[in-house]
Write a protein that holds these residues in place. Sequence first.
Motif, PDB file in Angstrom:
ATOM      1  N   MET A  37       0.841  -1.190   0.000  1.00  0.00           N
ATOM      2  CA  MET A  37       0.000   0.000   0.000  1.00  0.00           C
ATOM      3  C   MET A  37       0.880   1.245   0.000  1.00  0.00           C
ATOM      4  O   MET A  37       1.947   1.255   0.608  1.00  0.00           O
ATOM      5  N   ILE A  38       0.380   2.276  -0.658  1.00  0.00           N
ATOM      6  CA  ILE A  38       1.129   3.525  -0.754  1.00  0.00           C
ATOM      7  C   ILE A  38       0.406   4.598   0.069  1.00  0.00           C
ATOM      8  O   ILE A  38      -0.801   4.804  -0.081  1.00  0.00           O
ATOM      9  N   ALA A  39       1.189   5.246   0.935  1.00  0.00           N
ATOM     10  CA  ALA A  39       0.643   6.273   1.818  1.00  0.00           C
ATOM     11  C   ALA A  39       1.365   7.596   1.586  1.00  0.00           C
ATOM     12  O   ALA A  39       2.394   7.864   2.214  1.00  0.00           O
ATOM     13  N   PRO A  40       0.855   8.428   0.675  1.00  0.00           N
ATOM     14  CA  PRO A  40       1.488   9.726   0.462  1.00  0.00           C
ATOM     15  C   PRO A  40       1.436  10.569   1.742  1.00  0.00           C
ATOM     16  O   PRO A  40       0.444  10.528   2.475  1.00  0.00           O
ATOM     17  N   SER A  41       2.519  11.307   1.992  1.00  0.00           N
ATOM     18  CA  SER A  41       2.569  12.169   3.172  1.00  0.00           C
ATOM     19  C   SER A  41       2.182  13.591   2.795  1.00  0.00           C
ATOM     20  O   SER A  41       2.831  14.218   1.955  1.00  0.00           O
ATOM     21  N   VAL A  42       1.152  14.100   3.458  1.00  0.00           N
ATOM     22  CA  VAL A  42       0.697  15.457   3.145  1.00  0.00           C
ATOM     23  C   VAL A  42       1.693  16.527   3.610  1.00  0.00           C
ATOM     24  O   VAL A  42       1.504  17.707   3.316  1.00  0.00           O
ATOM     25  N   LEU A  43       2.759  16.099   4.276  1.00  0.00           N
ATOM     26  CA  LEU A  43       3.795  17.071   4.644  1.00  0.00           C
ATOM     27  C   LEU A  43       4.342  17.781   3.406  1.00  0.00           C
ATOM     28  O   LEU A  43       4.745  18.940   3.475  1.00  0.00           O
TER      29      LEU A  43
END
Length: 219
Positions: free
Chosen positions: A1-7
Amino acid sequence: MIAPSVLSADFSRLGEEVMAIDRAGCDWIHVDVMDGHFVPNISFGPLIVKAIRPLTQKTLDVHLMIEPADPYLADFANAGADVISIHIEACKHLHLSLQTIRGLGKKAGVVLNPATPVSMLENVMDHVDLILIMSVNPGWGGQKFIPESLEKLRQAKKLIGNRNIVLEIDGGVTAENAAGIAAAGASVLVAGSSVYKGNDPATYAPRIKAIRDAALSAL
Ligand code: DX5
Ligand code: ZN
């Protein structure tokens, strides 16, 4: 799974940036909370989690880089976090804090900095839903992946055994190193700059796909 970081999102358009990675096919959304004390940088707190919560149905994976964390766990739970991860280096009573997170009805994650050995987790394994291995020193997006993190993933994978614990990696993940990361045992890959760089929503879907395809190619 890919979890983009909103940082690495454009904060002036944060809502749109969250909806854009949702539409682009991310699995989870990684939310980096920094306090200017545990880590040198400051990002945002529970109000931002609350603000983005209605914009997506996807798992909000909240990574707390704050010390102490205990006074804020309920705030992040109430703001709509699904996973709340705390740093072992920032918790005096890790066992208790993990139970607090589960008691709030959330998945309890524990994070290890690059210098912290995986063996530190041996006595809390039954209280953990997720292990996050930092592959950069926490505080900023856009750093280079620390190669020794792969061995830590293998050690964590072995320690997890057949327990139902998610293994996640965070820092410097790209389409180029995703295969090695997946082969070492990570099932959730956080990706900040490698998804959001340039902040052009048209690029998000192909980038997420490239990282996921590379990871899947190793399995
Ligand atoms: C670092 C954060 C990361 C960061 C990852 O302190 O925990 O989640 O946003 O950014 P990249 O993928 O650019 O290294
Ligand atoms: Zn993070």
